[in-house]
Design a protein around this motif. Structure first.
Motif, PDB file in Angstrom:
ATOM      1  N   GLY A  70     -10.689 -25.933 -31.680  1.00 23.71           N
ATOM      2  CA  GLY A  70     -10.289 -24.560 -31.404  1.00 23.71           C
ATOM      3  C   GLY A  70     -10.558 -24.094 -29.995  1.00 23.71           C
ATOM      4  O   GLY A  70     -10.159 -22.989 -29.628  1.00 23.71           O
ATOM      5  N   SER A  71     -11.217 -24.899 -29.177  1.00 22.72           N
ATOM      6  CA  SER A  71     -11.499 -24.498 -27.793  1.00 22.72           C
ATOM      7  C   SER A  71     -10.344 -24.922 -26.888  1.00 22.72           C
ATOM      8  O   SER A  71      -9.492 -25.735 -27.262  1.00 22.72           O
ATOM      9  CB  SER A  71     -12.799 -25.130 -27.315  1.00 22.72           C
ATOM     10  N   HIS A  72     -10.308 -24.342 -25.686  1.00 21.13           N
ATOM     11  CA  HIS A  72      -9.292 -24.738 -24.724  1.00 21.13           C
ATOM     12  C   HIS A  72      -9.516 -26.188 -24.292  1.00 21.13           C
ATOM     13  O   HIS A  72     -10.658 -26.626 -24.153  1.00 21.13           O
ATOM     14  CB  HIS A  72      -9.331 -23.823 -23.503  1.00 21.13           C
ATOM     15  N   GLN A  73      -8.413 -26.905 -24.072  1.00 16.86           N
ATOM     16  CA  GLN A  73      -8.503 -28.318 -23.727  1.00 16.86           C
ATOM     17  C   GLN A  73      -8.702 -28.503 -22.219  1.00 16.86           C
ATOM     18  O   GLN A  73      -7.842 -28.096 -21.431  1.00 16.86           O
ATOM     19  CB  GLN A  73      -7.233 -29.066 -24.156  1.00 16.86           C
ATOM     20  N   PRO A  74      -9.817 -29.122 -21.799  1.00 16.97           N
ATOM     21  CA  PRO A  74      -9.988 -29.434 -20.376  1.00 16.97           C
ATOM     22  C   PRO A  74      -8.906 -30.403 -19.904  1.00 16.97           C
ATOM     23  O   PRO A  74      -8.408 -31.235 -20.674  1.00 16.97           O
ATOM     24  CB  PRO A  74     -11.374 -30.090 -20.317  1.00 16.97           C
ATOM     25  N   ASP A  75      -8.562 -30.309 -18.628  1.00 17.55           N
ATOM     26  CA  ASP A  75      -7.501 -31.130 -18.047  1.00 17.55           C
ATOM     27  C   ASP A  75      -8.055 -32.502 -17.667  1.00 17.55           C
ATOM     28  O   ASP A  75      -8.861 -32.614 -16.741  1.00 17.55           O
ATOM     29  CB  ASP A  75      -6.954 -30.430 -16.807  1.00 17.55           C
ATOM     30  N   PRO A  76      -7.640 -33.566 -18.344  1.00 18.94           N
ATOM     31  CA  PRO A  76      -8.128 -34.897 -17.985  1.00 18.94           C
ATOM     32  C   PRO A  76      -7.547 -35.418 -16.678  1.00 18.94           C
ATOM     33  O   PRO A  76      -8.013 -36.428 -16.146  1.00 18.94           O
ATOM     34  CB  PRO A  76      -7.697 -35.768 -19.169  1.00 18.94           C
ATOM     35  N   PHE A  77      -6.538 -34.715 -16.139  1.00 17.81           N
ATOM     36  CA  PHE A  77      -5.892 -35.144 -14.902  1.00 17.81           C
ATOM     37  C   PHE A  77      -6.043 -34.087 -13.806  1.00 17.81           C
ATOM     38  O   PHE A  77      -5.192 -33.971 -12.917  1.00 17.81           O
ATOM     39  CB  PHE A  77      -4.412 -35.433 -15.154  1.00 17.81           C
ATOM     40  N   ALA A  78      -7.122 -33.343 -13.861  1.00 15.51           N
ATOM     41  CA  ALA A  78      -7.312 -32.216 -12.943  1.00 15.51           C
ATOM     42  C   ALA A  78      -7.376 -32.645 -11.477  1.00 15.51           C
ATOM     43  O   ALA A  78      -7.058 -31.861 -10.580  1.00 15.51           O
ATOM     44  CB  ALA A  78      -8.590 -31.460 -13.313  1.00 15.51           C
ATOM     45  N   ALA A  79      -7.774 -33.870 -11.218  1.00 17.37           N
ATOM     46  CA  ALA A  79      -7.904 -34.334  -9.831  1.00 17.37           C
ATOM     47  C   ALA A  79      -6.557 -34.721  -9.216  1.00 17.37           C
ATOM     48  O   ALA A  79      -6.463 -34.907  -7.994  1.00 17.37           O
ATOM     49  CB  ALA A  79      -8.853 -35.524  -9.768  1.00 17.37           C
ATOM     50  N   ASP A  80      -5.504 -34.844 -10.030  1.00 13.79           N
ATOM     51  CA  ASP A  80      -4.193 -35.240  -9.501  1.00 13.79           C
ATOM     52  C   ASP A  80      -3.634 -34.180  -8.554  1.00 13.79           C
ATOM     53  O   ASP A  80      -3.820 -32.971  -8.766  1.00 13.79           O
ATOM     54  CB  ASP A  80      -3.197 -35.447 -10.639  1.00 13.79           C
ATOM     55  N   GLN A  81      -2.930 -34.625  -7.548  1.00 13.79           N
ATOM     56  CA  GLN A  81      -2.219 -33.750  -6.621  1.00 13.79           C
ATOM     57  C   GLN A  81      -0.722 -34.039  -6.719  1.00 13.79           C
ATOM     58  O   GLN A  81      -0.314 -35.167  -7.034  1.00 13.79           O
ATOM     59  CB  GLN A  81      -2.695 -33.979  -5.185  1.00 13.79           C
ATOM     60  N   PRO A  82       0.125 -33.047  -6.456  1.00 16.08           N
ATOM     61  CA  PRO A  82       1.579 -33.298  -6.542  1.00 16.08           C
ATOM     62  C   PRO A  82       2.015 -34.405  -5.588  1.00 16.08           C
ATOM     63  O   PRO A  82       1.532 -34.498  -4.454  1.00 16.08           O
ATOM     64  CB  PRO A  82       2.183 -31.950  -6.139  1.00 16.08           C
ATOM     65  N   LEU A  83       2.934 -35.243  -6.077  1.00 17.81           N
ATOM     66  CA  LEU A  83       3.537 -36.256  -5.214  1.00 17.81           C
ATOM     67  C   LEU A  83       4.538 -35.615  -4.263  1.00 17.81           C
ATOM     68  O   LEU A  83       4.653 -35.984  -3.092  1.00 17.81           O
ATOM     69  CB  LEU A  83       4.247 -37.311  -6.068  1.00 17.81           C
ATOM     70  N   PHE A  84       5.282 -34.640  -4.780  1.00 11.95           N
ATOM     71  CA  PHE A  84       6.241 -33.877  -3.994  1.00 11.95           C
ATOM     72  C   PHE A  84       6.667 -32.678  -4.831  1.00 11.95           C
ATOM     73  O   PHE A  84       6.356 -32.601  -6.037  1.00 11.95           O
ATOM     74  CB  PHE A  84       7.468 -34.716  -3.604  1.00 11.95           C
ATOM     75  N   THR A  85       7.362 -31.749  -4.223  1.00 12.57           N
ATOM     76  CA  THR A  85       7.818 -30.543  -4.913  1.00 12.57           C
ATOM     77  C   THR A  85       9.315 -30.384  -4.698  1.00 12.57           C
ATOM     78  O   THR A  85       9.807 -30.482  -3.568  1.00 12.57           O
ATOM     79  CB  THR A  85       7.078 -29.299  -4.400  1.00 12.57           C
ATOM     80  N   ILE A  86      10.040 -30.152  -5.795  1.00 10.46           N
ATOM     81  CA  ILE A  86      11.482 -29.964  -5.725  1.00 10.46           C
ATOM     82  C   ILE A  86      11.785 -28.477  -5.619  1.00 10.46           C
ATOM     83  O   ILE A  86      11.254 -27.667  -6.393  1.00 10.46           O
ATOM     84  CB  ILE A  86      12.176 -30.561  -6.959  1.00 10.46           C
ATOM     85  N   SER A  87      12.620 -28.111  -4.689  1.00  7.46           N
ATOM     86  CA  SER A  87      13.059 -26.725  -4.508  1.00  7.46           C
ATOM     87  C   SER A  87      14.569 -26.710  -4.340  1.00  7.46           C
ATOM     88  O   SER A  87      15.224 -27.767  -4.301  1.00  7.46           O
ATOM     89  CB  SER A  87      12.389 -26.110  -3.280  1.00  7.46           C
ATOM     90  N   LYS A  88      15.136 -25.527  -4.204  1.00  6.17           N
ATOM     91  CA  LYS A  88      16.576 -25.423  -3.965  1.00  6.17           C
ATOM     92  C   LYS A  88      16.948 -26.157  -2.683  1.00  6.17           C
ATOM     93  O   LYS A  88      18.016 -26.780  -2.595  1.00  6.17           O
ATOM     94  CB  LYS A  88      16.980 -23.939  -3.864  1.00  6.17           C
ATOM     95  N   ALA A  89      16.058 -26.129  -1.692  1.00  6.44           N
ATOM     96  CA  ALA A  89      16.366 -26.717  -0.395  1.00  6.44           C
ATOM     97  C   ALA A  89      16.525 -28.232  -0.447  1.00  6.44           C
ATOM     98  O   ALA A  89      17.332 -28.805   0.296  1.00  6.44           O
ATOM     99  CB  ALA A  89      15.279 -26.345   0.614  1.00  6.44           C
ATOM    100  N   ASN A  90      15.774 -28.903  -1.323  1.00 10.18           N
ATOM    101  CA  ASN A  90      15.823 -30.378  -1.330  1.00 10.18           C
ATOM    102  C   ASN A  90      16.309 -30.969  -2.654  1.00 10.18           C
ATOM    103  O   ASN A  90      16.230 -32.177  -2.858  1.00 10.18           O
ATOM    104  CB  ASN A  90      14.452 -30.961  -0.984  1.00 10.18           C
ATOM    105  N   MET A  91      16.816 -30.130  -3.560  1.00  6.42           N
ATOM    106  CA  MET A  91      17.094 -30.623  -4.912  1.00  6.42           C
ATOM    107  C   MET A  91      18.204 -31.675  -4.947  1.00  6.42           C
ATOM    108  O   MET A  91      18.279 -32.472  -5.891  1.00  6.42           O
ATOM    109  CB  MET A  91      17.445 -29.461  -5.845  1.00  6.42           C
ATOM    110  N   GLN A  92      19.081 -31.711  -3.935  1.00  7.30           N
ATOM    111  CA  GLN A  92      20.156 -32.701  -3.945  1.00  7.30           C
ATOM    112  C   GLN A  92      19.625 -34.124  -3.940  1.00  7.30           C
ATOM    113  O   GLN A  92      20.289 -35.050  -4.407  1.00  7.30           O
ATOM    114  CB  GLN A  92      21.092 -32.473  -2.749  1.00  7.30           C
ATOM    115  N   GLN A  93      18.393 -34.321  -3.446  1.00  3.36           N
ATOM    116  CA  GLN A  93      17.787 -35.651  -3.448  1.00  3.36           C
ATOM    117  C   GLN A  93      17.390 -36.096  -4.849  1.00  3.36           C
ATOM    118  O   GLN A  93      17.186 -37.294  -5.088  1.00  3.36           O
ATOM    119  CB  GLN A  93      16.527 -35.657  -2.567  1.00  3.36           C
TER     120      GLN A  93
END
Length: 456
Positions: A70-93
């Motif tokens: 019943g408790s909130h689940q801690p993030d087992p992958f909290a140390a991960d950082q984004p590889l990249f971010t998709i936005s309108k500007a680069n979504m064609q890739q």
């Protein structure tokens, strides 16, 4: 009434005719569930470039800092950082790995909507007894006439080697989410200007299909029971909804009862199905939008279009962190991308087109089912003109205390009105879903039981 779920050679892209029934696969075909496929029917192997790793069993135990049921689940992958971010500007890739609905979100909100992509963790897992039942189902489960349900299946994925779109859809509807659960959560409707209405409720559900001691033959056409009571705002507090979810809803529609706190009466609810708008979120989603898709598949012809590699919401633990407040998360247009996580996963693509003579606000809906859990991660919905209209996303995570993969929260976007709704908010609640409580059995989900609970 605020609240009510491979072998490419087998992916036959045909619609399912109403008069047909589908046979189970052979024992030889089912053998791949113990070799090249996972116990639920996903490909064990990594993809060609390794961006999707091999499945090695998933997350089956809580991390050391988990506080208990019943408790909130801690993030087992909290140390991960984004590889990249998709936005309108680069979504064609990246369009090859996006759904039309995701492209629609990026285009509709070019300045604010983003898709942060992280390294893929195939965390999906389930208990061994679910795996065992799934293996048995592969050679025994059969669709009912018209595809309006299934028979000869135990508590597991009914069709781990799907041969039609409707079989894959039933895998989503009947996927494992525990046997009995209790939770307190909120849902919200968010208008174009950012104004929002939040409704909080206390819910419980009993999944009869996943009673470890039973099988479908004993269920009397009932998949699960649900009961929920509103706790806020004050004008709605005390009102409740009881649902008996039937399997073949053409033969026997789902049964629902509403509790009116002012009158202290339980009455049969009007139709709670198909395209009926959900009042709690200002009609921003339909009843069968809930859980990405629920209820009877009978109004659509379903095709299995095969598999794709798509960036889908996955391992979304940050959304439920108690430090995240609803005002921070519920931003105009969409939830705050800073708290979301996407990964590249293989998905089954299932397309439903409205049958001639049938009525629904959606002429077509396309579901993208996570191969490791069968849960729909993204659904694109089209209006009567064939234009993309609404987009739903389930922010999946592994509830490792069971384990099972389910949604941390679900979002439902109207691209034309620039509005959206959210279901499953719990970061401001005392805890998350509790799967550990003893089941009340059938007797806990009757109109009389609803009246008793409401009077406490």
């Amino acid at each position: 009434m605020t609240k009510t779920l491979s072998l490419l050679a087998l992916a036959i892209s045909v619609s399912f005719a109403a008069s047909q029934t589908q046979a189970a696969v052979s024992a030889a075909q089912a053998g791949v569930l113990k070799t090249t496929l996972t116990p639920l029917g996903a490909e064990k192997a990594a993809n060609a470039d390794g961006s999707i790793p091999a499945w090695t069993g998933g997350l089956s135990k809580p991390p050391a800092d988990y506080q208990g049921p019943g408790s909130h689940q801690p993030d087992p992958f909290a140390a991960d950082q984004p590889l990249f971010t998709i936005s309108k500007a680069n979504m064609q890739q990246y369009t090859a790995h996006l759904t039309p609905g995701q492209i629609g979100l990026l285009s509709t909100y070019p300045a604010t909507f983003r898709i942060p992509v992280y390294a893929t963790h195939r965390s999906g897992a389930a208990p061994q007894w679910v795996y065992d039942n799934t293996f048995a189902n592969a050679t025994s489960a059969k669709l009912l006439e018209g595809g309006n349900g299934f028979s000869d299946a135990y508590g597991g994925t009914p069709f781990p080697l799907p041969q039609s779109g409707v079989e894959a859809l039933w895998n989503h509807i009947a996927r494992y989410r525990g046997t009995y659960l209790v939770r307190r959560s909120s849902e919200a409707g968010v208008q174009k200007n950012g104004n929002k209405s939040i409704v909080t409720s206390q819910d419980e559900a009993l999944f009869h299909f996943y009673d470890p001691t039973g099988n479908y033959a004993s269920l009397n056409n009932t998949l699960f029971d649900y009961m929920g009571f509103n706790t806020s705002p004050a004008r709605l507090a005390g009102g409740g909804l009881l649902v008996h979810e039937t399997l073949d809803q053409v033969k026997e529609p789902r049964q629902a009862w509403a509790y009116n706190a002012g009158q202290r009466r339980v009455r049969r609810a009007p139709t709670v199905a198909y395209e009926t708008p959900v009042e709690a979120v200002d009609g921003l989603r339909t009843v069968d939008d809930t859980d990405m898709f629920n209820g009877s598949p009978d109004r659509y012809n379903w095709k299995l279009l095969g598999k794709k590699e798509i960036y889908i919401p996955y391992n979304n633990y940050r959304i439920g962190n108690p430090e995240v407040k609803y005002d921070e998360l519920l931003t105009p247009g969409h939830i705050n991308p800073d708290y979301t996580r996407y990964e590249l996963h293989r998905v089954w693509v299932v397309e439903g087109t409205l049958k001639p003579g049938m009525r629904h606000v959606y002429s077509k809906r396309v579901l993208y089912l996570d191969e490791d859990s069968w849960g729909a991660a993204v659904v694109d919905q089209y209006d009567g003109r064939g234009e993309l209209w609404r987009v739903s996303q389930a922010y999946l995570k592994n509830y490792y205390e069971l384990p099972t993969t389910w949604s941390a929260l679900d979002t439902y976007h109207d691209l034309q009105a620039h509005t959206y709704s959210v279901q499953g908010l719990d970061s401001e609640e005392r805890g998350s879903v509790d799967f550990s409580q003893p089941s009340p059995g059938d007797g806990g989900f009757t109109p009389a039981a609803m009246r008793r609970k409401a009077s406490r």
